[in-house]
Design a protein around this motif. Structure first.
Motif, PDB file in Angstrom:
ATOM      1  N   THR A 275       0.805  -0.708   0.049  1.00 37.09           N
ATOM      2  CA  THR A 275       0.115  -0.185   0.186  1.00 37.09           C
ATOM      3  C   THR A 275       0.610   0.848  -0.132  1.00 37.09           C
ATOM      4  O   THR A 275       2.236   1.019   0.361  1.00 37.09           O
ATOM      5  CB  THR A 275      -0.997  -0.171   1.290  1.00 37.09           C
TER       6      THR A 275
ATOM      7  N   SER B 135     -11.055   8.113  -6.785  1.00 38.69           N
ATOM      8  CA  SER B 135     -12.079   7.068  -5.818  1.00 38.69           C
ATOM      9  C   SER B 135     -13.049   6.501  -6.130  1.00 38.69           C
ATOM     10  O   SER B 135     -13.687   5.789  -5.784  1.00 38.69           O
ATOM     11  CB  SER B 135     -12.020   7.627  -4.978  1.00 38.69           C
TER      12      SER B 135
ATOM     13  N   HIS C 273      -7.259   0.119  -4.631  1.00 36.28           N
ATOM     14  CA  HIS C 273      -7.346   0.716  -3.218  1.00 36.28           C
ATOM     15  C   HIS C 273      -6.278   0.785  -2.770  1.00 36.28           C
ATOM     16  O   HIS C 273      -5.682   1.561  -0.890  1.00 36.28           O
ATOM     17  CB  HIS C 273      -8.566  -0.846  -2.646  1.00 36.28           C
TER      18      HIS C 273
ATOM     19  N   GLY D  27      -6.755   4.225  -0.292  1.00 31.82           N
ATOM     20  CA  GLY D  27      -7.662   3.366   0.034  1.00 31.82           C
ATOM     21  C   GLY D  27      -7.991   4.242   1.978  1.00 31.82           C
ATOM     22  O   GLY D  27      -9.042   4.598   2.107  1.00 31.82           O
TER      23      GLY D  27
ATOM     24  N   PRO E 260     -11.359   6.945   0.815  1.00 31.40           N
ATOM     25  CA  PRO E 260     -11.842   4.812   0.632  1.00 31.40           C
ATOM     26  C   PRO E 260     -12.823   5.154  -1.235  1.00 31.40           C
ATOM     27  O   PRO E 260     -13.522   6.568  -1.745  1.00 31.40           O
ATOM     28  CB  PRO E 260     -12.845   5.317   1.542  1.00 31.40           C
ATOM     29  N   LEU E 261     -12.732   4.353  -1.844  1.00 33.90           N
ATOM     30  CA  LEU E 261     -13.400   4.015  -2.885  1.00 33.90           C
ATOM     31  C   LEU E 261     -14.541   3.807  -2.530  1.00 33.90           C
ATOM     32  O   LEU E 261     -15.473   3.591  -1.416  1.00 33.90           O
ATOM     33  CB  LEU E 261     -12.846   2.378  -3.769  1.00 33.90           C
TER      34      LEU E 261
ATOM     35  N   ASP F 277     -12.707  -2.068   3.043  1.00 32.06           N
ATOM     36  CA  ASP F 277     -11.874  -3.323   2.597  1.00 32.06           C
ATOM     37  C   ASP F 277     -11.732  -4.492   1.329  1.00 32.06           C
ATOM     38  O   ASP F 277     -13.252  -5.265   1.327  1.00 32.06           O
ATOM     39  CB  ASP F 277     -11.569  -3.933   4.336  1.00 32.06           C
ATOM     40  N   LEU F 278     -10.636  -3.797   0.738  1.00 33.13           N
ATOM     41  CA  LEU F 278     -11.085  -5.052  -0.710  1.00 33.13           C
ATOM     42  C   LEU F 278      -9.883  -6.063  -0.521  1.00 33.13           C
ATOM     43  O   LEU F 278      -8.660  -5.424  -0.582  1.00 33.13           O
ATOM     44  CB  LEU F 278     -10.992  -4.385  -1.852  1.00 33.13           C
TER      45      LEU F 278
END
Length: 321
Positions: A135, A184, A200, A204, A208-209, A222-223
């Motif tokens: 990330t 997003s 993401h 993310g 957040p998306l 949470d993907l």
């Protein structure tokens, strides 16, 4: 954050420092030193033997222009940039490194040129591998430590580092513009599952998306990537679906959302409050199917959120009498 380095190779107040030129009045004012050798308490100014440079940090446009000019006149301005320049010039290099799936990242210590950032000579550059599924937050921590150590090594022998600077190559230039809320918004018909997962990982933890669910904005918190055992489920292979279609997979307790080329998994969402995939199914998805018992699964789907364009505010002119 920009790092400004001002060298003062002359003697410091009280006889410390290197022999040679005296400090300029501008530099005395910058570091808060008076021109006299003694203060109000009668003691002389504190002696500093080394290092013969100062570092200032700034991040706003309100920083005094005269201060910048005084610093730049001596040794210039150094920038610690978290990319392998000329790749990812701009304000969001780490985000774009993750977003585009780069396997190598790095840090560049460079000199800033007037009026243009990220184009000056390179003093030092180091690379690190980008682990899979990293990330922006993960990579930022690694590059921060690397950049700090690189800057210290440059400052230990600044004159030589400045003399050995090399110009950036003309080829391989890419840009890393700022991200916005529109970034997003997932485009289910256009983006692949890999692109959505990288998006993401990249933003993310910042934004957040987002997508639409029955005319309400829903955030996907949470993907996860969908493994092959889930993809062979007859529930996914036995019916026609379109991008954005949402199915709850009971065995793995995740929401499966159809993308351009496959499926992405969602473990939790925010719709009024944070919900697990199971909570969303029980509170929203299952009731929708009960209410629309004759509807096809493809009708139960997320849709692309279209954010309104920001209107430019007109400046008001106030007449003063």
């Amino acid at each position: 954050m920009r790092v400004l380095v001002r060298c003062c190779w002359g003697p410091l107040p009280g006889g410390g420092g290197c022999a040679g030129r005296r400090q300029s009045p501008q530099w005395r004012s910058l570091v808060g030193l008076s021109g006299s050798s003694g203060g109000e308490d009668g003691r002389g100014a504190r002696v500093r033997e080394k290092p013969p440079w100062r570092v200032l940090f700034f991040g706003t446009d309100q920083f005094a222009r005269e201060t910048l000019r005084a610093l730049h006149a001596a040794s210039g301005i150094l920038n610690v940039h978290p990319s392998c320049l000329p790749r990812w010039r701009g304000p969001a290099p780490i985000i774009h490194t993750v977003l585009h799936g780069d396997t190598v990242a790095g840090v560049t210590i460079m000199q800033i040129r007037p009026k243009r950032f990220d184009v000056g000579p390179i003093l030092k550059q180091e690379t690190v591998p980008v682990p899979p599924k990293s990330t922006t937050k993960d990579l930022e921590a690694v590059l921060s430590r690397l950049g700090a150590n690189m800057l210290i090594s440059i400052l230990k022998n600044l004159p030589e580092s400045l003399n050995n600077g090399r110009q950036q190559p003309a080829e391989g230039v890419t840009h890393a513009p700022k991200i916005s809320a529109a970034t997003s918004c997932i485009k289910w018909e256009e983006q692949t599952s890999e692109q959505i997962f990288r998006l993401h990982c990249a933003i993310g933890n910042i934004i957040p998306l987002q997508t639409l669910w029955v005319n309400s904005t829903i955030k996907l918190l949470d993907l996860v990537e969908v493994n092959s055992s889930v993809l062979t489920d007859p529930k996914l292979t036995g019916q026609a679906v379109i991008p954005g279609s949402v199915i709850y997979h009971r065995q793995s307790q995740i929401l499966l959302v159809c993308c351009k080329d496959g499926w992405i998994g969602v473990r939790s969402v925010m719709l009024k409050k944070t919900l697990t995939a199971t909570d969303f199914y029980n509170g929203y998805l299952h009731p929708w199917y009960q209410k629309n018992s004759q509807a096809q699964p493809s009708q139960c789907r997320f849709q692309t959120l279209r954010l309104p364009l920001k209107k430019k505010q007109k400046k008001k002119i106030v007449a003063v009498q």
